[in-house]
Design an enzyme around this catalytic site. Sequence first.
Site, PDB file in Angstrom:
ATOM      1  N   GLU A 132      10.296   0.525   9.721  1.00 22.50           N
ATOM      2  CA  GLU A 132      11.433   1.547   9.223  1.00 22.50           C
ATOM      3  C   GLU A 132      10.837   2.989   9.473  1.00 22.50           C
ATOM      4  OE1 GLU A 132      14.498   1.426   8.401  1.00 22.50           O
ATOM      5  OE2 GLU A 132      14.630  -0.779   7.422  1.00 22.50           O
ATOM      6  N   CYS A 136      14.353  10.463   5.637  1.00 21.27           N
ATOM      7  CA  CYS A 136      14.412  10.148   6.973  1.00 21.27           C
ATOM      8  C   CYS A 136      15.815  10.378   7.614  1.00 21.27           C
ATOM      9  CB  CYS A 136      13.612   8.841   6.983  1.00 21.27           C
ATOM     10  SG  CYS A 136      14.543   7.576   5.846  1.00 21.27           S
ATOM     11  N   LYS A 178       0.904  -1.094   0.370  1.00 16.43           N
ATOM     12  CA  LYS A 178       0.052  -0.108   0.048  1.00 16.43           C
ATOM     13  C   LYS A 178       0.963   1.029   0.126  1.00 16.43           C
ATOM     14  CE  LYS A 178      -1.897   2.499   2.960  1.00 16.43           C
ATOM     15  NZ  LYS A 178      -1.807   4.055   2.619  1.00 16.43           N
ATOM     16  N   GLU A 198      11.146  15.557  14.497  1.00 19.40           N
ATOM     17  CA  GLU A 198      11.226  15.308  13.253  1.00 19.40           C
ATOM     18  C   GLU A 198      10.521  16.616  12.480  1.00 19.40           C
ATOM     19  OE1 GLU A 198       9.767  11.825  11.393  1.00 19.40           O
ATOM     20  OE2 GLU A 198      11.763  11.632  10.079  1.00 19.40           O
TER      21      GLU A 198
HETATM   22  P1  NAD Z   1       3.025   7.897   7.856  1.00 17.24           P
HETATM   23  O1  NAD Z   1       3.516   7.462   8.910  1.00 17.24           O
HETATM   24  O2  NAD Z   1       2.214   9.059   8.007  1.00 17.24           O
HETATM   25  O3  NAD Z   1       2.315   7.140   6.706  1.00 17.24           O
HETATM   26  C1  NAD Z   1       3.149   6.412   6.014  1.00 17.24           C
HETATM   27  C2  NAD Z   1       2.043   5.060   5.445  1.00 17.24           C
HETATM   28  O4  NAD Z   1       1.362   4.492   6.717  1.00 17.24           O
HETATM   29  C3  NAD Z   1       1.210   5.794   4.427  1.00 17.24           C
HETATM   30  O5  NAD Z   1       0.921   4.736   3.528  1.00 17.24           O
HETATM   31  C4  NAD Z   1      -0.069   6.029   5.522  1.00 17.24           C
HETATM   32  O6  NAD Z   1      -1.320   5.733   4.244  1.00 17.24           O
HETATM   33  C5  NAD Z   1       0.125   4.765   6.152  1.00 17.24           C
HETATM   34  N1  NAD Z   1      -0.896   4.786   7.231  1.00 17.24           N
HETATM   35  C6  NAD Z   1      -1.111   5.922   7.997  1.00 17.24           C
HETATM   36  N2  NAD Z   1      -2.006   5.398   8.991  1.00 17.24           N
HETATM   37  C7  NAD Z   1      -1.987   4.189   9.036  1.00 17.24           C
HETATM   38  C8  NAD Z   1      -2.708   3.118   9.766  1.00 17.24           C
HETATM   39  N3  NAD Z   1      -3.325   3.377  11.080  1.00 17.24           N
HETATM   40  N4  NAD Z   1      -2.481   1.814   9.531  1.00 17.24           N
HETATM   41  C9  NAD Z   1      -1.807   1.313   8.525  1.00 17.24           C
HETATM   42  N5  NAD Z   1      -1.202   2.323   7.688  1.00 17.24           N
HETATM   43  C10 NAD Z   1      -1.361   3.772   8.232  1.00 17.24           C
HETATM   44  O7  NAD Z   1       4.439   8.614   7.093  1.00 17.24           O
HETATM   45  P2  NAD Z   1       4.390   9.816   5.909  1.00 17.24           P
HETATM   46  O8  NAD Z   1       4.198  11.100   6.275  1.00 17.24           O
HETATM   47  O9  NAD Z   1       3.979   9.160   4.748  1.00 17.24           O
HETATM   48  O10 NAD Z   1       6.097   9.486   5.598  1.00 17.24           O
HETATM   49  C11 NAD Z   1       7.023  10.213   6.381  1.00 17.24           C
HETATM   50  C12 NAD Z   1       7.562   9.684   7.546  1.00 17.24           C
HETATM   51  O11 NAD Z   1       8.197   8.299   7.114  1.00 17.24           O
HETATM   52  C13 NAD Z   1       8.540  10.206   8.142  1.00 17.24           C
HETATM   53  O12 NAD Z   1       8.491  10.012   9.633  1.00 17.24           O
HETATM   54  C14 NAD Z   1      10.021   9.612   7.723  1.00 17.24           C
HETATM   55  O13 NAD Z   1      11.123   9.636   8.480  1.00 17.24           O
HETATM   56  C15 NAD Z   1       9.384   8.211   7.522  1.00 17.24           C
HETATM   57  N6  NAD Z   1      10.505   7.440   6.605  1.00 17.24           N
HETATM   58  C16 NAD Z   1      11.329   6.531   7.345  1.00 17.24           C
HETATM   59  C17 NAD Z   1      12.071   5.711   6.525  1.00 17.24           C
HETATM   60  C18 NAD Z   1      12.852   4.897   7.116  1.00 17.24           C
HETATM   61  O14 NAD Z   1      13.560   3.960   6.163  1.00 17.24           O
HETATM   62  N7  NAD Z   1      13.158   4.705   8.201  1.00 17.24           N
HETATM   63  C19 NAD Z   1      12.030   6.068   4.989  1.00 17.24           C
HETATM   64  C20 NAD Z   1      11.389   6.998   4.765  1.00 17.24           C
HETATM   65  C21 NAD Z   1      10.382   7.822   5.244  1.00 17.24           C
END
Ligand code: NAD
Length: 511
Positions: A266, A300, A191, A399
């Site tokens: 992650e 990230c 997803k 962050e």
């Molecule tokens: P987010 O956590 O808001 O969303 C990530 C994904 O989770 C999206 O697809 C979203 O639709 C889904 N999601 C949201 N609520 C959910 C739920 N209740 N159950 C299941 N899925 C759900 O993150 P974002 O704003 O899309 O991305 C930014 C974040 O991602 C930052 O915190 C960044 O550090 C992190 N990130 C981490 C890495 C890593 O490798 N550690 C890499 C890239 C991004």
Amino acid sequence: MHNPGTAIPDRFPAEERFAQGAQYIAGRLTRGTSGRTHAVVDPASGEEVLTYELAGPADVDRAVAAARAAFPGWAGATPGERSDALHRFAAVLADRAEDFARAESLQCGKPLKLTREFDVPGTIDNTAFFAGAARHLQGQSAGEYSGDHTSYVRREPIGVVGSIAPWNYPLQMAAWKILPAIAAGNTIVLKPAELTPLTSLLFAQAATDAGIPDGVINIVTGTGREAGEHLVGHPDVAMTSFTGSTAVGKRVAEVATATVKRLHLELGGKAPFVVFDDADLEAAAHGAVAGSLINTGQDCTAATRAYVQRPLYEAFVERTAALMETVRLGDPFAAGTDLGPLISQVQRDRVAGFVDRARAYARVVTGGEAPEGELAKGAYYRPTLIADAAQDSEVVQSEIFGPVLVVLPFDTDDEGLALANDTPYGLAASAWSRDVYRANRATREIKAGCVWINDHIPIISEMPHGGYKSSGYGKDMSAYSFEEYTQIKHVMFDNTAVAAKDWHRTVFGDR
Ligand code: NAD
């Protein structure tokens, strides 16, 4: 294809390419059935580029069923057959590189030079890496460890993997989730974030065109609450692999626990950038600008907290601010653009909120505003440097996920390393020094999944990526990722052919 007579290539024709829908199930595009739609917006212009039907639980069920049906055949293929398919996949991706670059630039606002030189080639290289790695799943050698038995391990795929990805690197995150999973013989339902579905769909289509069987890779594009939680909680999904924020990761862990799934998380980061007083100031300042502004700071592992030893502090602030002021904001598709917009106006306002609140307790040295004029219609924000914030302030601890670097001074090496470790996160870090002993100490003492010395950001397919502390657990990329996507079975053969075995006396009899 370029427009003759202009420097700006055509954007990506999203409506035309996804006219059949933005779900990819069992090898074809289809429409979501949630009853709700979502608009993908070009963050550089604010214009809608695709309106699609979101996936609901029934679509997730169909995708999981397709992945389940594909699993026996794919898991039963030889490593060589899976490797061949992945090599063909890499070749199809390479043929379509420009298409991927434009789609990614359009939905994310990334400058074309970033998608052409980083996101897309990185993804092709990852695919080629896992094509090779598929033939190198390793384990302990078979042997007579008990004396009376032959033991060996089987490394087996887990089943259907459910993955959830963020919007900041949609193509690379799809690749990082899908490739090790399928190279090891699993099938997958991914997803993507609902803001950025385009390149995950193109990636799955390319896999089909390369001959990867229908159902091995499925994409469901829906909201986190609806499609995401349904996927995580699904009883036929054997593993959840999530990349996103720490807050959502905790919720995902709760839902996954109810069905005792394997979990790979992650999560967020707040990478420190530690500059010792013997560092090359010019190299550190250049590294700080590139490391904090890559992908408009929505990375990230981006450098977010620069700790600079007192003798270099003011010079570092001045030089880094001056370099930030040379960064050219502009249309992601125009030649000469260094920095694109943030992913959305909402994200831009969130970043601006952090900076505006910081004015009360710190010094905004440069930036701290959205540009005016032609760029005002997009989600742009100027590169921002904040000095003199306290260690416990929110710009140092939280962050921000935007083009904002905070700089703080330190006196002793002990203090610099302690400050670097003083947040809940532990994804990545860098240290800058020409003294090998200082640099080596930093690599030992900084609590993060990656420590760079005299650089910040580069990644490679052969090396693992993953967090310490609240940045999560498990590894993406490299052969280490197979630890997440395989399970180990111990097989033990009796070699004695004796009915009453010696060890039975611990249960009955006195032999
Ligand atoms: P987010 O956590 O808001 O969303 C990530 C994904 O989770 C999206 O697809 C979203 O639709 C889904 N999601 C949201 N609520 C959910 C739920 N209740 N159950 C299941 N899925 C759900 O993150 P974002 O704003 O899309 O991305 C930014 C974040 O991602 C930052 O915190 C960044 O550090 C992190 N990130 C981490 C890495 C890593 O490798 N550690 C890499 C890239 C991004």
